[in-house]
Design a protein around this motif. Structure first.
Motif, PDB file in Angstrom:
ATOM      1  N   GLU A  21      -5.684 -19.963 -32.179  1.00 27.93           N
ATOM      2  CA  GLU A  21      -5.342 -21.224 -32.816  1.00 27.93           C
ATOM      3  C   GLU A  21      -3.842 -21.276 -33.121  1.00 27.93           C
ATOM      4  OE1 GLU A  21      -7.777 -21.981 -36.216  1.00 27.93           O
ATOM      5  OE2 GLU A  21      -9.618 -21.301 -35.236  1.00 27.93           O
ATOM      6  N   LEU A  22      -3.360 -22.465 -33.393  1.00 24.30           N
ATOM      7  CA  LEU A  22      -1.941 -22.647 -33.675  1.00 24.30           C
ATOM      8  C   LEU A  22      -1.503 -21.785 -34.856  1.00 24.30           C
ATOM      9  CD1 LEU A  22       0.740 -24.077 -33.167  1.00 24.30           C
ATOM     10  CD2 LEU A  22      -0.051 -25.939 -34.654  1.00 24.30           C
ATOM     11  N   LYS A  23      -2.362 -21.631 -35.854  1.00 30.57           N
ATOM     12  CA  LYS A  23      -2.007 -20.851 -37.039  1.00 30.57           C
ATOM     13  C   LYS A  23      -1.760 -19.383 -36.701  1.00 30.57           C
ATOM     14  CE  LYS A  23      -6.814 -19.913 -38.376  1.00 30.57           C
ATOM     15  NZ  LYS A  23      -7.852 -20.105 -39.419  1.00 30.57           N
ATOM     16  N   ASP A  24      -2.327 -18.921 -35.570  1.00 31.86           N
ATOM     17  CA  ASP A  24      -2.119 -17.539 -35.153  1.00 31.86           C
ATOM     18  C   ASP A  24      -0.724 -17.317 -34.583  1.00 31.86           C
ATOM     19  OD1 ASP A  24      -4.803 -16.693 -35.737  1.00 31.86           O
ATOM     20  OD2 ASP A  24      -5.454 -17.732 -33.920  1.00 31.86           O
ATOM     21  N   LEU A  25      -0.043 -18.413 -34.259  1.00 24.22           N
ATOM     22  CA  LEU A  25       1.240 -18.311 -33.568  1.00 24.22           C
ATOM     23  C   LEU A  25       2.401 -19.014 -34.256  1.00 24.22           C
ATOM     24  CD1 LEU A  25      -0.200 -19.093 -30.030  1.00 24.22           C
ATOM     25  CD2 LEU A  25       0.765 -16.901 -30.697  1.00 24.22           C
ATOM     26  N   GLU A  26       2.104 -20.052 -35.045  1.00 25.44           N
ATOM     27  CA  GLU A  26       3.148 -20.958 -35.523  1.00 25.44           C
ATOM     28  C   GLU A  26       4.205 -20.262 -36.372  1.00 25.44           C
ATOM     29  OE1 GLU A  26       3.251 -25.580 -36.851  1.00 25.44           O
ATOM     30  OE2 GLU A  26       1.812 -24.299 -37.892  1.00 25.44           O
ATOM     31  N   GLY A  50       6.330 -12.985 -28.473  1.00 26.50           N
ATOM     32  CA  GLY A  50       5.326 -13.031 -29.536  1.00 26.50           C
ATOM     33  C   GLY A  50       4.052 -13.722 -29.085  1.00 26.50           C
ATOM     34  N   ILE A  51       4.199 -14.782 -28.293  1.00 20.70           N
ATOM     35  CA  ILE A  51       3.035 -15.499 -27.780  1.00 20.70           C
ATOM     36  C   ILE A  51       2.240 -14.600 -26.840  1.00 20.70           C
ATOM     37  CG2 ILE A  51       2.286 -17.459 -26.384  1.00 20.70           C
ATOM     38  CD1 ILE A  51       4.796 -18.958 -27.366  1.00 20.70           C
ATOM     39  N   ILE A  52       2.958 -13.879 -25.980  1.00 18.69           N
ATOM     40  CA  ILE A  52       2.303 -12.963 -25.038  1.00 18.69           C
ATOM     41  C   ILE A  52       1.561 -11.861 -25.784  1.00 18.69           C
ATOM     42  CG2 ILE A  52       2.748 -11.171 -23.317  1.00 18.69           C
ATOM     43  CD1 ILE A  52       5.006 -12.980 -22.247  1.00 18.69           C
ATOM     44  N   GLN A  53       2.205 -11.287 -26.801  1.00 16.69           N
ATOM     45  CA  GLN A  53       1.589 -10.192 -27.535  1.00 16.69           C
ATOM     46  C   GLN A  53       0.306 -10.635 -28.227  1.00 16.69           C
ATOM     47  OE1 GLN A  53       2.661  -6.874 -27.445  1.00 16.69           O
ATOM     48  NE2 GLN A  53       0.584  -6.699 -28.276  1.00 16.69           N
ATOM     49  N   THR A  54       0.338 -11.814 -28.845  1.00 14.27           N
ATOM     50  CA  THR A  54      -0.867 -12.330 -29.513  1.00 14.27           C
ATOM     51  C   THR A  54      -1.987 -12.560 -28.511  1.00 14.27           C
ATOM     52  OG1 THR A  54       0.437 -13.406 -31.259  1.00 14.27           O
ATOM     53  CG2 THR A  54      -1.805 -14.213 -30.899  1.00 14.27           C
ATOM     54  N   LEU A  71       0.674 -20.455 -23.661  1.00  8.87           N
ATOM     55  CA  LEU A  71       0.151 -19.109 -23.446  1.00  8.87           C
ATOM     56  C   LEU A  71       0.435 -18.628 -22.016  1.00  8.87           C
ATOM     57  CD1 LEU A  71      -3.362 -19.530 -25.129  1.00  8.87           C
ATOM     58  CD2 LEU A  71      -1.173 -18.980 -26.208  1.00  8.87           C
ATOM     59  N   PRO A  72       0.579 -17.312 -21.830  1.00 10.95           N
ATOM     60  CA  PRO A  72       0.763 -16.785 -20.476  1.00 10.95           C
ATOM     61  C   PRO A  72      -0.481 -17.040 -19.639  1.00 10.95           C
ATOM     62  CG  PRO A  72       0.319 -15.011 -22.033  1.00 10.95           C
ATOM     63  CD  PRO A  72       0.520 -16.249 -22.852  1.00 10.95           C
ATOM     64  N   LEU A  73      -0.297 -17.215 -18.338  1.00  7.71           N
ATOM     65  CA  LEU A  73      -1.403 -17.595 -17.458  1.00  7.71           C
ATOM     66  C   LEU A  73      -2.035 -16.390 -16.785  1.00  7.71           C
ATOM     67  CD1 LEU A  73       0.065 -20.815 -15.790  1.00  7.71           C
ATOM     68  CD2 LEU A  73      -1.327 -20.600 -17.867  1.00  7.71           C
ATOM     69  N   GLU A  74      -3.353 -16.420 -16.683  1.00  6.30           N
ATOM     70  CA  GLU A  74      -4.116 -15.360 -16.042  1.00  6.30           C
ATOM     71  C   GLU A  74      -4.402 -15.724 -14.583  1.00  6.30           C
ATOM     72  OE1 GLU A  74      -7.610 -14.561 -18.389  1.00  6.30           O
ATOM     73  OE2 GLU A  74      -6.513 -14.784 -20.282  1.00  6.30           O
ATOM     74  N   TYR A  75      -5.020 -14.782 -13.877  1.00  7.12           N
ATOM     75  CA  TYR A  75      -5.350 -14.967 -12.457  1.00  7.12           C
ATOM     76  C   TYR A  75      -6.151 -16.254 -12.241  1.00  7.12           C
ATOM     77  CZ  TYR A  75      -7.087 -13.735  -7.769  1.00  7.12           C
ATOM     78  OH  TYR A  75      -7.385 -13.744  -6.430  1.00  7.12           O
ATOM     79  N   ASP A 106      -0.876 -12.675  -4.299  1.00  4.48           N
ATOM     80  CA  ASP A 106       0.505 -12.420  -3.892  1.00  4.48           C
ATOM     81  C   ASP A 106       1.476 -12.409  -5.069  1.00  4.48           C
ATOM     82  OD1 ASP A 106       2.302 -11.831  -1.863  1.00  4.48           O
ATOM     83  OD2 ASP A 106       2.909 -13.916  -1.622  1.00  4.48           O
ATOM     84  N   LEU A 107       1.004 -12.852  -6.236  1.00  4.63           N
ATOM     85  CA  LEU A 107       1.884 -12.906  -7.404  1.00  4.63           C
ATOM     86  C   LEU A 107       1.927 -11.555  -8.126  1.00  4.63           C
ATOM     87  CD1 LEU A 107       1.017 -16.396  -8.967  1.00  4.63           C
ATOM     88  CD2 LEU A 107       2.687 -15.830  -7.194  1.00  4.63           C
ATOM     89  N   VAL A 108       2.943 -11.400  -8.965  1.00  9.22           N
ATOM     90  CA  VAL A 108       3.104 -10.180  -9.762  1.00  9.22           C
ATOM     91  C   VAL A 108       2.518 -10.419 -11.147  1.00  9.22           C
ATOM     92  CG1 VAL A 108       4.757  -8.536 -10.738  1.00  9.22           C
ATOM     93  CG2 VAL A 108       5.194  -9.571  -8.485  1.00  9.22           C
ATOM     94  N   TYR A 109       1.794  -9.415 -11.659  1.00  7.09           N
ATOM     95  CA  TYR A 109       1.141  -9.553 -12.955  1.00  7.09           C
ATOM     96  C   TYR A 109       1.596  -8.445 -13.902  1.00  7.09           C
ATOM     97  CZ  TYR A 109      -1.890 -12.856 -10.542  1.00  7.09           C
ATOM     98  OH  TYR A 109      -2.374 -13.933  -9.826  1.00  7.09           O
ATOM     99  N   PHE A 110       1.468  -8.706 -15.196  1.00  6.83           N
ATOM    100  CA  PHE A 110       1.841  -7.705 -16.206  1.00  6.83           C
ATOM    101  C   PHE A 110       0.803  -7.736 -17.335  1.00  6.83           C
ATOM    102  CE2 PHE A 110       3.476 -11.673 -17.819  1.00  6.83           C
ATOM    103  CZ  PHE A 110       3.435 -11.566 -19.197  1.00  6.83           C
ATOM    104  N   PRO A 111       0.717  -6.708 -18.212  1.00  4.63           N
ATOM    105  CA  PRO A 111       1.378  -5.387 -18.098  1.00  4.63           C
ATOM    106  C   PRO A 111       0.937  -4.689 -16.808  1.00  4.63           C
ATOM    107  CG  PRO A 111       0.369  -5.689 -20.257  1.00  4.63           C
ATOM    108  CD  PRO A 111      -0.169  -6.779 -19.391  1.00  4.63           C
ATOM    109  N   LYS A 112       1.779  -3.766 -16.318  1.00  7.04           N
ATOM    110  CA  LYS A 112       1.529  -3.133 -15.031  1.00  7.04           C
ATOM    111  C   LYS A 112       0.185  -2.419 -14.989  1.00  7.04           C
ATOM    112  CE  LYS A 112       6.304  -2.488 -13.498  1.00  7.04           C
ATOM    113  NZ  LYS A 112       7.335  -1.513 -13.057  1.00  7.04           N
ATOM    114  N   SER A 113      -0.181  -1.818 -16.112  1.00  7.39           N
ATOM    115  CA  SER A 113      -1.418  -1.039 -16.122  1.00  7.39           C
ATOM    116  C   SER A 113      -2.661  -1.917 -16.119  1.00  7.39           C
ATOM    117  CB  SER A 113      -1.449  -0.119 -17.349  1.00  7.39           C
ATOM    118  OG  SER A 113      -1.360  -0.890 -18.544  1.00  7.39           O
TER     119      SER A 113
END
Length: 346
Positions: A248-253, A229-233, A286-290, A319-326
Protein backbone atom coordinates in the motif's frame (compact mmCIF):
# COMPACT_ATOMS: atom_id res chain seq x y z
CA UNK A 1 9.51 24.00 -27.37
CA UNK A 2 7.87 26.69 -29.44
CA UNK A 3 4.07 26.52 -29.50
CA UNK A 4 2.68 25.20 -32.76
CA UNK A 5 -0.71 25.23 -34.45
CA UNK A 6 -2.25 22.02 -35.74
CA UNK A 7 -4.93 22.23 -38.44
CA UNK A 8 -7.28 19.32 -39.03
CA UNK A 9 -10.33 19.25 -41.27
CA UNK A 10 -13.54 18.78 -39.26
CA UNK A 11 -17.00 17.89 -40.63
CA UNK A 12 -18.35 21.32 -39.66
CA UNK A 13 -15.41 22.98 -41.36
CA UNK A 14 -16.00 20.96 -44.52
CA UNK A 15 -19.60 22.17 -44.59
CA UNK A 16 -18.48 25.77 -44.17
CA UNK A 17 -15.87 25.34 -46.90
CA UNK A 18 -18.66 24.20 -49.27
CA UNK A 19 -20.69 27.25 -48.28
CA UNK A 20 -17.75 29.49 -49.15
CA UNK A 21 -17.39 27.84 -52.55
CA UNK A 22 -21.09 28.28 -53.32
CA UNK A 23 -20.90 31.87 -52.13
CA UNK A 24 -17.99 32.61 -54.45
CA UNK A 25 -19.79 30.98 -57.39
CA UNK A 26 -22.91 32.98 -56.57
CA UNK A 27 -20.94 36.24 -56.81
CA UNK A 28 -19.70 35.31 -60.29
CA UNK A 29 -23.13 34.10 -61.48
CA UNK A 30 -25.13 37.15 -60.42
CA UNK A 31 -22.60 39.84 -61.27
CA UNK A 32 -23.80 40.17 -64.87
CA UNK A 33 -27.42 40.89 -63.88
CA UNK A 34 -26.87 43.59 -61.24
CA UNK A 35 -26.52 47.35 -61.56
CA UNK A 36 -23.10 48.77 -60.56
CA UNK A 37 -24.28 50.08 -57.17
CA UNK A 38 -26.16 46.91 -56.32
CA UNK A 39 -23.25 44.84 -57.52
CA UNK A 40 -20.81 46.76 -55.29
CA UNK A 41 -23.03 46.38 -52.25
CA UNK A 42 -23.58 42.73 -52.97
CA UNK A 43 -19.89 42.03 -53.39
CA UNK A 44 -19.05 43.99 -50.22
CA UNK A 45 -21.57 41.97 -48.25
CA UNK A 46 -20.33 38.72 -49.72
CA UNK A 47 -16.72 39.58 -48.96
CA UNK A 48 -17.67 40.38 -45.35
CA UNK A 49 -19.50 37.08 -45.08
CA UNK A 50 -16.56 35.30 -46.69
CA UNK A 51 -14.19 36.82 -44.13
CA UNK A 52 -16.44 35.88 -41.22
CA UNK A 53 -16.78 32.28 -42.40
CA UNK A 54 -13.05 32.00 -43.08
CA UNK A 55 -12.28 33.21 -39.55
CA UNK A 56 -14.82 30.77 -38.17
CA UNK A 57 -13.20 27.86 -40.01
CA UNK A 58 -9.77 28.90 -38.75
CA UNK A 59 -11.14 29.11 -35.19
CA UNK A 60 -12.68 25.64 -35.42
CA UNK A 61 -9.49 24.03 -36.67
CA UNK A 62 -6.97 25.82 -34.47
CA UNK A 63 -6.28 24.31 -31.05
CA UNK A 64 -7.51 26.66 -28.38
CA UNK A 65 -7.90 26.81 -24.63
CA UNK A 66 -11.54 25.77 -24.97
CA UNK A 67 -13.74 22.86 -23.95
CA UNK A 68 -13.72 21.39 -27.46
CA UNK A 69 -9.92 20.98 -27.14
CA UNK A 70 -9.50 20.45 -23.39
CA UNK A 71 -11.94 18.05 -21.75
CA UNK A 72 -11.18 15.39 -19.14
CA UNK A 73 -12.20 11.81 -19.91
CA UNK A 74 -12.16 9.87 -16.64
CA UNK A 75 -13.44 6.61 -18.11
CA UNK A 76 -10.82 6.86 -20.85
CA UNK A 77 -8.03 7.35 -18.31
CA UNK A 78 -9.26 4.43 -16.20
CA UNK A 79 -9.47 2.17 -19.25
CA UNK A 80 -6.02 3.17 -20.50
CA UNK A 81 -4.40 2.53 -17.14
CA UNK A 82 -6.21 -0.80 -16.81
CA UNK A 83 -5.31 -2.06 -20.30
CA UNK A 84 -1.89 -0.51 -20.90
CA UNK A 85 -0.10 -0.13 -17.54
CA UNK A 86 1.07 -3.30 -15.83
CA UNK A 87 2.12 -4.06 -12.27
CA UNK A 88 1.31 -0.60 -10.90
CA UNK A 89 -1.79 -0.97 -8.75
CA UNK A 90 -0.75 1.86 -6.39
CA UNK A 91 0.07 4.34 -9.15
CA UNK A 92 -3.13 3.51 -11.05
CA UNK A 93 -5.33 4.14 -8.02
CA UNK A 94 -3.61 7.41 -7.08
CA UNK A 95 -3.53 8.82 -10.61
CA UNK A 96 -7.22 8.19 -11.28
CA UNK A 97 -8.35 9.74 -8.00
CA UNK A 98 -5.92 12.67 -8.07
CA UNK A 99 -6.51 13.71 -11.68
CA UNK A 100 -10.28 13.13 -11.53
CA UNK A 101 -10.69 15.10 -8.31
CA UNK A 102 -8.65 17.97 -9.67
CA UNK A 103 -10.21 18.16 -13.13
CA UNK A 104 -13.75 17.96 -11.75
CA UNK A 105 -13.10 20.85 -9.35
CA UNK A 106 -14.04 24.15 -10.99
CA UNK A 107 -12.23 26.12 -8.31
CA UNK A 108 -9.11 24.25 -7.10
CA UNK A 109 -7.12 25.94 -4.33
CA UNK A 110 -3.77 25.18 -5.96
CA UNK A 111 -2.32 23.47 -9.04
CA UNK A 112 -2.14 19.69 -9.11
CA UNK A 113 1.43 18.59 -8.36
CA UNK A 114 2.37 14.94 -8.87
CA UNK A 115 5.82 13.47 -8.26
CA UNK A 116 6.28 10.07 -9.94
CA UNK A 117 9.13 7.90 -8.68
CA UNK A 118 10.55 4.53 -9.56
CA UNK A 119 13.09 2.50 -11.49
CA UNK A 120 13.57 3.06 -15.21
CA UNK A 121 11.01 1.48 -17.54
CA UNK A 122 8.25 1.14 -14.95
CA UNK A 123 5.80 3.51 -16.68
CA UNK A 124 6.34 7.05 -15.37
CA UNK A 125 6.62 8.72 -18.78
CA UNK A 126 3.87 6.50 -20.13
CA UNK A 127 1.46 7.55 -17.38
CA UNK A 128 2.18 11.22 -18.12
CA UNK A 129 1.26 10.53 -21.72
CA UNK A 130 -1.99 8.80 -20.72
CA UNK A 131 -2.96 11.74 -18.52
CA UNK A 132 -2.33 14.18 -21.38
CA UNK A 133 -4.21 11.96 -23.86
CA UNK A 134 -7.32 12.05 -21.66
CA UNK A 135 -7.30 15.80 -21.03
CA UNK A 136 -6.10 17.36 -24.28
CA UNK A 137 -7.57 16.50 -27.65
CA UNK A 138 -4.06 16.58 -29.15
CA UNK A 139 -2.54 14.66 -26.26
CA UNK A 140 1.22 15.11 -25.91
CA UNK A 141 1.22 17.09 -29.17
CA UNK A 142 -0.95 19.77 -27.60
CA UNK A 143 0.61 23.21 -27.46
CA UNK A 144 -0.62 23.36 -23.86
CA UNK A 145 1.58 20.42 -22.78
CA UNK A 146 5.16 21.44 -22.04
CA UNK A 147 8.03 19.02 -21.38
CA UNK A 148 11.33 19.91 -19.74
CA UNK A 149 14.31 17.57 -19.52
CA UNK A 150 17.39 18.33 -17.45
CA UNK A 151 20.07 17.53 -20.02
CA UNK A 152 18.31 19.32 -22.88
CA UNK A 153 16.89 22.45 -21.26
CA UNK A 154 19.13 22.95 -18.21
CA UNK A 155 22.52 21.45 -19.14
CA UNK A 156 24.97 23.94 -17.59
CA UNK A 157 25.33 24.33 -13.81
CA UNK A 158 26.91 27.78 -14.17
CA UNK A 159 23.75 29.12 -15.85
CA UNK A 160 21.33 28.10 -13.10
CA UNK A 161 20.22 31.67 -12.35
CA UNK A 162 19.41 32.23 -16.01
CA UNK A 163 17.48 28.94 -16.16
CA UNK A 164 15.41 29.96 -13.14
CA UNK A 165 14.39 33.23 -14.77
CA UNK A 166 13.62 31.58 -18.12
CA UNK A 167 11.59 28.84 -16.46
CA UNK A 168 9.50 31.35 -14.53
CA UNK A 169 8.86 33.40 -17.67
CA UNK A 170 7.93 30.34 -19.71
CA UNK A 171 5.44 29.06 -17.15
CA UNK A 172 3.96 32.50 -16.53
CA UNK A 173 3.51 33.16 -20.25
CA UNK A 174 1.91 29.80 -21.02
CA UNK A 175 -0.46 29.83 -18.05
CA UNK A 176 -1.48 33.35 -19.07
CA UNK A 177 -2.38 31.94 -22.50
CA UNK A 178 -4.13 28.89 -21.04
CA UNK A 179 -4.77 28.34 -17.33
CA UNK A 180 -5.20 24.59 -17.96
CA UNK A 181 -1.61 24.05 -19.06
CA UNK A 182 0.43 20.97 -18.16
CA UNK A 183 4.16 21.03 -17.32
CA UNK A 184 6.15 17.79 -17.23
CA UNK A 185 9.66 17.78 -15.74
CA UNK A 186 11.51 14.64 -16.81
CA UNK A 187 14.84 13.47 -15.37
CA UNK A 188 14.26 15.28 -12.09
CA UNK A 189 17.12 13.30 -10.57
CA UNK A 190 19.42 15.15 -13.00
CA UNK A 191 18.04 18.63 -12.27
CA UNK A 192 20.27 21.15 -10.56
CA UNK A 193 19.36 21.47 -6.86
CA UNK A 194 17.27 24.57 -6.29
CA UNK A 195 16.01 24.95 -9.87
CA UNK A 196 12.51 23.68 -9.08
CA UNK A 197 12.33 25.94 -6.01
CA UNK A 198 12.20 28.87 -8.43
CA UNK A 199 8.64 27.92 -9.42
CA UNK A 200 7.48 27.31 -5.86
CA UNK A 201 5.20 30.41 -5.83
CA UNK A 202 3.32 29.04 -8.86
CA UNK A 203 2.51 25.84 -6.96
CA UNK A 204 1.36 27.48 -3.75
CA UNK A 205 -2.08 28.46 -2.44
CA UNK A 206 -2.24 31.89 -4.10
CA UNK A 207 -5.32 33.24 -5.80
CA UNK A 208 -3.20 35.17 -8.31
CA UNK A 209 0.41 36.24 -8.78
CA UNK A 210 0.85 39.46 -10.76
CA UNK A 211 -2.66 39.00 -12.11
CA UNK A 212 -2.16 35.37 -13.19
CA UNK A 213 -3.86 32.37 -11.56
CA UNK A 214 -1.99 29.05 -11.66
CA UNK A 215 -4.64 27.05 -9.83
CA UNK A 216 -5.85 25.08 -12.86
CA UNK A 217 -2.40 24.04 -14.10
CA UNK A 218 -0.86 20.58 -13.68
CA UNK A 219 2.78 19.94 -12.78
CA UNK A 220 4.27 16.44 -13.06
CA UNK A 221 7.77 15.54 -11.88
CA UNK A 222 9.39 12.30 -13.08
CA UNK A 223 12.36 10.85 -11.22
CA UNK A 224 14.31 7.67 -10.52
CA UNK A 225 15.07 9.05 -7.05
CA UNK A 226 13.69 6.86 -4.28
CA UNK A 227 13.75 3.86 -6.60
CA UNK A 228 16.03 1.83 -4.32
CA UNK A 229 13.61 2.12 -1.40
CA UNK A 230 10.69 1.10 -3.60
CA UNK A 231 12.63 -1.90 -4.90
CA UNK A 232 13.67 -2.98 -1.41
CA UNK A 233 10.09 -2.85 -0.09
CA UNK A 234 8.80 -4.80 -3.10
CA UNK A 235 11.59 -7.35 -2.73
CA UNK A 236 10.84 -7.77 0.98
CA UNK A 237 7.21 -8.55 0.16
CA UNK A 238 8.31 -11.06 -2.49
CA UNK A 239 10.78 -12.81 -0.19
CA UNK A 240 8.18 -13.10 2.55
CA UNK A 241 5.78 -14.75 0.11
CA UNK A 242 3.34 -11.85 0.11
CA UNK A 243 1.61 -10.68 -3.06
CA UNK A 244 2.82 -7.36 -4.48
CA UNK A 245 -0.81 -6.16 -4.62
CA UNK A 246 -0.71 -6.13 -0.82
CA UNK A 247 1.76 -3.24 -0.91
CA UNK A 248 0.00 0.00 0.00
CA UNK A 249 1.00 3.63 -0.38
CA UNK A 250 1.56 3.90 3.38
CA UNK A 251 4.30 1.27 3.06
CA UNK A 252 6.25 3.56 0.75
CA UNK A 253 5.16 7.19 1.11
CA UNK A 254 7.19 8.28 4.15
CA UNK A 255 10.35 6.51 3.04
CA UNK A 256 9.93 7.88 -0.47
CA UNK A 257 9.39 11.52 0.51
CA UNK A 258 12.34 11.46 2.92
CA UNK A 259 14.61 9.82 0.36
CA UNK A 260 13.70 12.42 -2.24
CA UNK A 261 14.08 15.34 0.17
CA UNK A 262 17.48 14.16 1.43
CA UNK A 263 18.89 13.02 -1.91
CA UNK A 264 20.95 15.75 -3.59
CA UNK A 265 20.42 14.01 -6.93
CA UNK A 266 16.61 14.02 -6.71
CA UNK A 267 15.91 17.50 -8.09
CA UNK A 268 13.77 18.05 -4.98
CA UNK A 269 16.69 18.08 -2.54
CA UNK A 270 15.76 20.23 0.49
CA UNK A 271 13.17 21.97 -1.68
CA UNK A 272 10.39 24.09 -0.20
CA UNK A 273 7.93 22.13 -2.29
CA UNK A 274 8.25 19.25 0.13
CA UNK A 275 8.50 20.98 3.49
CA UNK A 276 5.58 23.25 2.49
CA UNK A 277 3.55 20.19 1.40
CA UNK A 278 3.04 21.51 -2.13
CA UNK A 279 3.52 18.09 -3.73
CA UNK A 280 0.04 16.59 -3.63
CA UNK A 281 1.07 12.99 -4.23
CA UNK A 282 4.33 11.06 -4.28
CA UNK A 283 3.48 8.21 -6.64
CA UNK A 284 5.63 5.05 -6.38
CA UNK A 285 6.17 2.82 -9.42
CA UNK A 286 7.08 -0.73 -8.47
CA UNK A 287 9.80 -2.71 -10.29
CA UNK A 288 8.43 -5.04 -12.97
CA UNK A 289 8.59 -8.83 -12.87
CA UNK A 290 8.82 -11.35 -15.72
CA UNK A 291 5.03 -11.66 -15.94
CA UNK A 292 4.71 -7.90 -16.45
CA UNK A 293 7.31 -7.94 -19.23
CA UNK A 294 5.20 -10.61 -20.96
CA UNK A 295 2.14 -8.36 -20.71
CA UNK A 296 4.11 -5.35 -22.02
CA UNK A 297 5.30 -7.38 -24.99
CA UNK A 298 1.82 -8.58 -25.88
CA UNK A 299 0.46 -5.05 -25.56
CA UNK A 300 3.18 -3.79 -27.91
CA UNK A 301 2.28 -6.49 -30.42
CA UNK A 302 -1.37 -5.42 -30.25
CA UNK A 303 -0.32 -1.79 -30.77
CA UNK A 304 1.51 -2.88 -33.92
CA UNK A 305 -1.66 -4.52 -35.22
CA UNK A 306 -0.39 -8.06 -34.56
CA UNK A 307 -1.95 -10.96 -32.73
CA UNK A 308 -0.23 -11.44 -29.34
CA UNK A 309 2.10 -14.45 -29.53
CA UNK A 310 3.10 -16.18 -26.29
CA UNK A 311 6.23 -17.75 -27.78
CA UNK A 312 7.52 -14.41 -29.06
CA UNK A 313 6.65 -12.73 -25.76
CA UNK A 314 8.61 -15.38 -23.88
CA UNK A 315 11.64 -14.92 -26.13
CA UNK A 316 11.60 -11.16 -25.59
CA UNK A 317 11.14 -11.51 -21.81
CA UNK A 318 13.94 -14.07 -21.49
CA UNK A 319 16.28 -11.74 -23.35
CA UNK A 320 16.09 -9.09 -20.63
CA UNK A 321 18.38 -8.77 -17.61
CA UNK A 322 16.89 -9.32 -14.16
CA UNK A 323 18.02 -8.56 -10.61
CA UNK A 324 19.01 -9.44 -7.89
CA UNK A 325 21.39 -11.76 -9.74
CA UNK A 326 20.77 -14.66 -7.41
CA UNK A 327 16.99 -14.49 -7.66
CA UNK A 328 16.31 -12.69 -10.99
CA UNK A 329 13.04 -11.17 -9.82
CA UNK A 330 12.84 -7.73 -11.43
CA UNK A 331 13.63 -6.49 -14.93
CA UNK A 332 16.59 -4.07 -14.86
CA UNK A 333 15.05 -1.86 -17.56
CA UNK A 334 11.42 -2.66 -16.91
CA UNK A 335 9.57 -2.54 -20.22
CA UNK A 336 11.72 0.24 -21.68
CA UNK A 337 13.44 -1.82 -24.40
CA UNK A 338 10.48 -3.99 -25.35
CA UNK A 339 9.72 -2.19 -28.63
CA UNK A 340 13.23 -2.55 -30.07
CA UNK A 341 13.62 -6.17 -28.93
CA UNK A 342 10.22 -7.07 -30.34
CA UNK A 343 11.22 -5.67 -33.72
CA UNK A 344 14.28 -7.95 -33.63
CA UNK A 345 12.27 -11.09 -32.95
CA UNK A 346 9.57 -10.23 -35.47
Amino acid sequence: MQPHILLKQQPAAASLALTLLLLANNINTTAAFLEPVSLSLGIAGSVAAFGYLANHIFHLNTEGCRADWISFNRSGLEADLERKLFGQHIATRIIVKAVSGFMNNNNPKKPLVLSLHGWTGTGKNFVSQLIADNIYKEGMDSKFVHIFTAELHFPHANQIDSYKSQLQQWIRGNVTDCPKSMFIFDEMDKMHPGLIDSIKPFLDYYDKLDGVSYRKAIFIFLSNAGGEGIIQTTLDFWRSGRDREEIELKDLETTLSLAVFNNKQSGLWHTNLIDKNLVDFFVPFLPLEYKHVILCTKAEMTAKGLMPDQDVADKVARDLVYFPKSERVFSVKGCKTIESKLDYYL
